[in-house]
Design a protein around this motif. Structure first.
Motif, PDB file in Angstrom:
ATOM      1  N   GLU A 213       0.834  -1.191   0.000  1.00 51.95           N
ATOM      2  CA  GLU A 213       0.000   0.000   0.000  1.00 51.95           C
ATOM      3  C   GLU A 213       0.877   1.252   0.000  1.00 51.95           C
ATOM      4  OE1 GLU A 213       0.548  -1.424   4.266  1.00 51.95           O
ATOM      5  OE2 GLU A 213      -0.215  -2.335   2.426  1.00 51.95           O
ATOM      6  N   GLU A 214       0.300   2.358  -0.421  1.00 52.25           N
ATOM      7  CA  GLU A 214       1.028   3.616  -0.464  1.00 52.25           C
ATOM      8  C   GLU A 214       1.335   4.104   0.951  1.00 52.25           C
ATOM      9  OE1 GLU A 214       2.222   5.435  -3.037  1.00 52.25           O
ATOM     10  OE2 GLU A 214       1.609   3.853  -4.419  1.00 52.25           O
ATOM     11  N   THR A 215       2.471   4.781   1.091  1.00 56.23           N
ATOM     12  CA  THR A 215       2.858   5.358   2.376  1.00 56.23           C
ATOM     13  C   THR A 215       2.544   6.841   2.373  1.00 56.23           C
ATOM     14  OG1 THR A 215       4.651   3.767   2.644  1.00 56.23           O
ATOM     15  CG2 THR A 215       4.779   5.778   3.965  1.00 56.23           C
ATOM     16  N   GLU A 216       1.917   7.333   3.428  1.00 56.22           N
ATOM     17  CA  GLU A 216       1.626   8.753   3.534  1.00 56.22           C
ATOM     18  C   GLU A 216       2.925   9.539   3.705  1.00 56.22           C
ATOM     19  OE1 GLU A 216      -1.135   9.548   6.617  1.00 56.22           O
ATOM     20  OE2 GLU A 216      -2.810   8.524   5.631  1.00 56.22           O
ATOM     21  N   VAL A 217       2.970  10.703   3.068  1.00 57.82           N
ATOM     22  CA  VAL A 217       4.161  11.539   3.146  1.00 57.82           C
ATOM     23  C   VAL A 217       4.477  11.898   4.598  1.00 57.82           C
ATOM     24  CG1 VAL A 217       5.164  13.778   2.517  1.00 57.82           C
ATOM     25  CG2 VAL A 217       3.856  12.463   0.826  1.00 57.82           C
ATOM     26  N   ALA A 218       3.445  12.097   5.403  1.00 57.22           N
ATOM     27  CA  ALA A 218       3.651  12.472   6.807  1.00 57.22           C
ATOM     28  C   ALA A 218       4.485  11.436   7.541  1.00 57.22           C
ATOM     29  CB  ALA A 218       2.305  12.665   7.508  1.00 57.22           C
ATOM     30  N   PRO A 231      10.383  21.160  19.419  1.00 54.95           N
ATOM     31  CA  PRO A 231       9.770  22.351  18.815  1.00 54.95           C
ATOM     32  C   PRO A 231       9.965  22.409  17.301  1.00 54.95           C
ATOM     33  CG  PRO A 231      10.952  22.953  20.811  1.00 54.95           C
ATOM     34  CD  PRO A 231      11.315  21.534  20.504  1.00 54.95           C
ATOM     35  N   LEU A 232      11.144  21.999  16.822  1.00 55.05           N
ATOM     36  CA  LEU A 232      11.384  22.001  15.372  1.00 55.05           C
ATOM     37  C   LEU A 232      10.550  20.938  14.674  1.00 55.05           C
ATOM     38  CD1 LEU A 232      15.228  22.641  15.030  1.00 55.05           C
ATOM     39  CD2 LEU A 232      13.397  24.034  14.056  1.00 55.05           C
ATOM     40  N   GLN A 233      10.415  19.771  15.298  1.00 53.78           N
ATOM     41  CA  GLN A 233       9.555  18.735  14.723  1.00 53.78           C
ATOM     42  C   GLN A 233       8.128  19.247  14.574  1.00 53.78           C
ATOM     43  OE1 GLN A 233       9.786  14.750  16.381  1.00 53.78           O
ATOM     44  NE2 GLN A 233      11.842  15.122  17.168  1.00 53.78           N
ATOM     45  N   GLU A 234       7.641  19.902  15.600  1.00 49.56           N
ATOM     46  CA  GLU A 234       6.276  20.437  15.568  1.00 49.56           C
ATOM     47  C   GLU A 234       6.134  21.481  14.468  1.00 49.56           C
ATOM     48  OE1 GLU A 234       3.002  22.528  18.582  1.00 49.56           O
ATOM     49  OE2 GLU A 234       5.098  22.313  19.206  1.00 49.56           O
ATOM     50  N   PHE A 235       7.130  22.349  14.337  1.00 48.02           N
ATOM     51  CA  PHE A 235       7.106  23.385  13.301  1.00 48.02           C
ATOM     52  C   PHE A 235       7.033  22.766  11.910  1.00 48.02           C
ATOM     53  CE2 PHE A 235       9.888  25.633  10.234  1.00 48.02           C
ATOM     54  CZ  PHE A 235       9.082  26.741   9.983  1.00 48.02           C
ATOM     55  N   VAL A 236       7.886  21.782  11.651  1.00 39.87           N
ATOM     56  CA  VAL A 236       7.939  21.150  10.329  1.00 39.87           C
ATOM     57  C   VAL A 236       6.619  20.452  10.004  1.00 39.87           C
ATOM     58  CG1 VAL A 236       9.018  19.290   9.009  1.00 39.87           C
ATOM     59  CG2 VAL A 236      10.444  20.876  10.304  1.00 39.87           C
ATOM     60  N   LEU A 237       6.101  19.676  10.942  1.00 44.02           N
ATOM     61  CA  LEU A 237       4.883  18.907  10.689  1.00 44.02           C
ATOM     62  C   LEU A 237       3.663  19.816  10.518  1.00 44.02           C
ATOM     63  CD1 LEU A 237       5.520  15.971  13.180  1.00 44.02           C
ATOM     64  CD2 LEU A 237       5.626  15.866  10.684  1.00 44.02           C
ATOM     65  N   LYS A 238       3.610  20.900  11.297  1.00 47.42           N
ATOM     66  CA  LYS A 238       2.487  21.841  11.160  1.00 47.42           C
ATOM     67  C   LYS A 238       2.544  22.572   9.826  1.00 47.42           C
ATOM     68  CE  LYS A 238       1.062  22.888  15.914  1.00 47.42           C
ATOM     69  NZ  LYS A 238       0.923  23.959  16.947  1.00 47.42           N
ATOM     70  N   LEU A 239       3.748  22.988   9.421  1.00 52.56           N
ATOM     71  CA  LEU A 239       3.884  23.685   8.145  1.00 52.56           C
ATOM     72  C   LEU A 239       3.513  22.758   6.990  1.00 52.56           C
ATOM     73  CD1 LEU A 239       4.787  26.647   7.813  1.00 52.56           C
ATOM     74  CD2 LEU A 239       6.995  25.798   7.001  1.00 52.56           C
ATOM     75  N   HIS A 240       3.944  21.518   7.082  1.00 50.62           N
ATOM     76  CA  HIS A 240       3.601  20.518   6.062  1.00 50.62           C
ATOM     77  C   HIS A 240       2.088  20.395   5.905  1.00 50.62           C
ATOM     78  CE1 HIS A 240       3.387  16.614   4.006  1.00 50.62           C
ATOM     79  NE2 HIS A 240       2.576  16.222   4.977  1.00 50.62           N
ATOM     80  N   GLN A 241       1.385  20.201   7.015  1.00 48.34           N
ATOM     81  CA  GLN A 241      -0.070  20.011   6.954  1.00 48.34           C
ATOM     82  C   GLN A 241      -0.786  21.276   6.511  1.00 48.34           C
ATOM     83  OE1 GLN A 241      -1.503  16.922   7.338  1.00 48.34           O
ATOM     84  NE2 GLN A 241      -3.195  18.047   6.387  1.00 48.34           N
ATOM     85  N   TYR A 243       0.188  23.542   4.412  1.00 43.49           N
ATOM     86  CA  TYR A 243       0.238  23.788   2.966  1.00 43.49           C
ATOM     87  C   TYR A 243      -0.415  22.685   2.150  1.00 43.49           C
ATOM     88  CZ  TYR A 243       2.587  28.032   3.970  1.00 43.49           C
ATOM     89  OH  TYR A 243       2.828  29.295   4.445  1.00 43.49           O
ATOM     90  N   LEU A 244      -0.536  21.505   2.706  1.00 45.28           N
ATOM     91  CA  LEU A 244      -1.381  20.512   2.044  1.00 45.28           C
ATOM     92  C   LEU A 244      -2.837  20.962   2.092  1.00 45.28           C
ATOM     93  CD1 LEU A 244      -0.035  16.983   3.088  1.00 45.28           C
ATOM     94  CD2 LEU A 244       0.554  18.377   1.105  1.00 45.28           C
ATOM     95  N   ASP A 245      -3.245  21.489   3.257  1.00 45.21           N
ATOM     96  CA  ASP A 245      -4.613  21.991   3.402  1.00 45.21           C
ATOM     97  C   ASP A 245      -4.861  23.213   2.520  1.00 45.21           C
ATOM     98  OD1 ASP A 245      -5.050  20.024   5.276  1.00 45.21           O
ATOM     99  OD2 ASP A 245      -4.737  21.333   7.012  1.00 45.21           O
ATOM    100  N   SER A 246      -3.773  23.921   2.154  1.00 50.33           N
ATOM    101  CA  SER A 246      -3.901  25.126   1.325  1.00 50.33           C
ATOM    102  C   SER A 246      -3.882  24.818  -0.163  1.00 50.33           C
ATOM    103  CB  SER A 246      -2.764  26.113   1.653  1.00 50.33           C
ATOM    104  OG  SER A 246      -2.826  26.517   3.006  1.00 50.33           O
ATOM    105  N   ILE A 262       9.420  18.515  -1.436  1.00 43.34           N
ATOM    106  CA  ILE A 262       9.249  19.659  -2.328  1.00 43.34           C
ATOM    107  C   ILE A 262       7.768  20.008  -2.427  1.00 43.34           C
ATOM    108  CG2 ILE A 262       9.705  20.559  -4.639  1.00 43.34           C
ATOM    109  CD1 ILE A 262      11.859  18.257  -4.831  1.00 43.34           C
ATOM    110  N   TYR A 263       7.423  21.247  -2.088  1.00 41.72           N
ATOM    111  CA  TYR A 263       6.023  21.680  -2.056  1.00 41.72           C
ATOM    112  C   TYR A 263       5.741  22.516  -3.299  1.00 41.72           C
ATOM    113  CZ  TYR A 263       6.203  19.964   2.682  1.00 41.72           C
ATOM    114  OH  TYR A 263       6.337  19.136   3.777  1.00 41.72           O
ATOM    115  N   THR A 264       4.732  22.074  -4.047  1.00 43.25           N
ATOM    116  CA  THR A 264       4.430  22.702  -5.327  1.00 43.25           C
ATOM    117  C   THR A 264       2.980  23.176  -5.374  1.00 43.25           C
ATOM    118  OG1 THR A 264       3.728  20.629  -6.376  1.00 43.25           O
ATOM    119  CG2 THR A 264       6.075  21.175  -6.482  1.00 43.25           C
ATOM    120  N   TYR A 265       2.762  24.178  -6.205  1.00 45.39           N
ATOM    121  CA  TYR A 265       1.403  24.638  -6.505  1.00 45.39           C
ATOM    122  C   TYR A 265       1.257  24.704  -8.018  1.00 45.39           C
ATOM    123  CZ  TYR A 265      -2.778  27.516  -6.900  1.00 45.39           C
ATOM    124  OH  TYR A 265      -4.026  27.982  -7.231  1.00 45.39           O
TER     125      TYR A 265
END
Length: 373
Positions: A213-218, A231-241, A243-246, A262-265
């Motif tokens: 099965e596919e693995t989630e990027v998270a 604190p850095l882990q929290e920052f990275v994971l929150k920013l990731h989510q 921009y996925l939500d955006s 790599i985050y793309t639009y």
């Protein structure tokens, strides 16, 4: 400061997954090697072997592969053949055993028929036809015995073993034989499933390619941030989510000794998290529309405004030849360390403004310089 073998091993150890699940479905292509439970157990055992292997590299002061002095590496790429030839030989031997080794019915040995198969020097593109010299093979195999691997069929105590008499080499791991099953499965995966986007399955113990099965990027991102502070882990994971939500997409690039999220639009890369042996953990912003939201950036701290005003582009080249570009064109670079937390809100506001500017452009709206986005 030059990067040593120990530095490389410490970094490799960080790329090995910490949280491998105990249950997941295995692709059908591997089920003829062993049953699923043994494959999963073998992968966990191979992960633990890799930790041991890295620790041996870190602790062995007699190993002195050091990159050539002089030029700083601005590229994320690590060229093992030049920078760490001993480690390159070890990697090739591990791949050869994983691919060509025949797992015994009891699962307690891998048999490699012929010295030629064992000594093939492997390249990432799988096109190499060169051989590891006999002295380097003996040096590498002796080191692997220090990591718990036994070789039957060659007398490594001899100064110059006669390889012409070697018909086969039997490889065992007495401390935990199930590791050989994981080694075999990951060796096959390396040969059959590796690609430019995921080119070192074996040494990173990338169990995810075995899953049906596919693995989630998270999940991959959590392994990426594991060495960082909470604190850095929290920052990275929150920013990731965020921009996925955006509406952004995240593409994962698992290159040899480097990782990129790599985050793309709409197909255009705007920013990324990266880590590599030569450049460490970073966040990189490739924002091109800052002139349309100066009302936002003018409220940033002075040093951040100065960085933005200078812009980014191709920095000067340091000499000539491969690997000398200073990579200025990749974007605004920030070390992913504790100092980043002081400007975390500004970075998100910056990226939000860039995304809003791109969305308006996609919708055909003209954005005058400095207007609200």
């Amino acid at each position: 400061m030059e990067i040593t073998m120990g530095d490389m091993a410490k970094f490799l150890k960080q790329l090995i997954p910490v949280n491998i699940p105990e249950t997941y479905t295995i692709k059908s292509m591997f089920r003829n090697i062993s049953d699923e439970e043994d494959i999963r157990s073998g992968v966990l055992a191979f992960r633990d072997f890799l930790y041991r292997f890295c620790d041996c590299l870190i602790d062995d002061n007699s190993l002195c592969d050091i990159p050539k002095k002089g030029k700083k590496k601005f590229s994320d790429e690590t060229t093992f053949t030049v920078e760490f030839p001993f480690m390159n030989n070890i990697r090739s031997i591990l791949l050869n055993i994983g691919q060509h080794g025949i797992l015994s019915e009891t699962g307690d040995s891998l048999l490699v028929n012929g010295w030629e198969k064992l000594s093939l020097k492997r390249s990432l593109n799988k096109n190499s036809t060169t051989k590891i010299s006999v002295p380097q093979m003996i040096k590498s195999m002796r080191f692997l015995t220090e990591c718990g691997i036994n070789f039957d069929g060659i007398d490594l105590s001899m100064k110059k073993p006669d390889i012409s008499k070697i018909e086969a080499v039997e490889v065992t791991y007495p401390d935990y034989p199930i590791m050989l099953t994981g080694w075999k499965v990951l060796g096959i995966a390396q040969n059959e499933l590796s690609s430019r986007k995921n080119d070192d399955i074996l040494l990173r113990c990338d169990y995810r390619v075995l899953k049906n099965e596919e693995t989630e990027v998270a999940s991959i991102l959590k392994d990426y941030v594991y060495p960082l502070s909470a604190p850095l882990q929290e920052f990275v994971l929150k920013l990731h989510q965020h921009y996925l939500d955006s509406g952004m997409k995240c593409n994962v690039d698992l290159r040899f000794l480097c990782v990129h999220f790599i985050y793309t639009y709409k197909g255009k890369a705007i920013w990324r998290f990266s880590t590599s042996l030569h450049n460490g953990y970073r966040i990189i912003l490739k924002t091109k529309n800052t002139s349309t939201y100066t009302h936002v950036t003018e409220k940033f701290p002075d040093y951040l405004q100065e960085k933005i005003s200078k812009g980014y582009g191709c920095d000067r080249k340091n000499g000539s030849g491969h690997g000398n570009c200073q990579k200025g064109c990749e974007g605004f670079r920030f070390a992913l360390d504790e100092s980043l937390l002081d400007i975390s809100q500004e970075l998100q506001l910056w990226l939000d403004s860039e995304l809003a500017s791109m969305q308006k452009k996609k919708n055909g709206q003209k954005i005058p310089h400095g207007t609200e986005v």
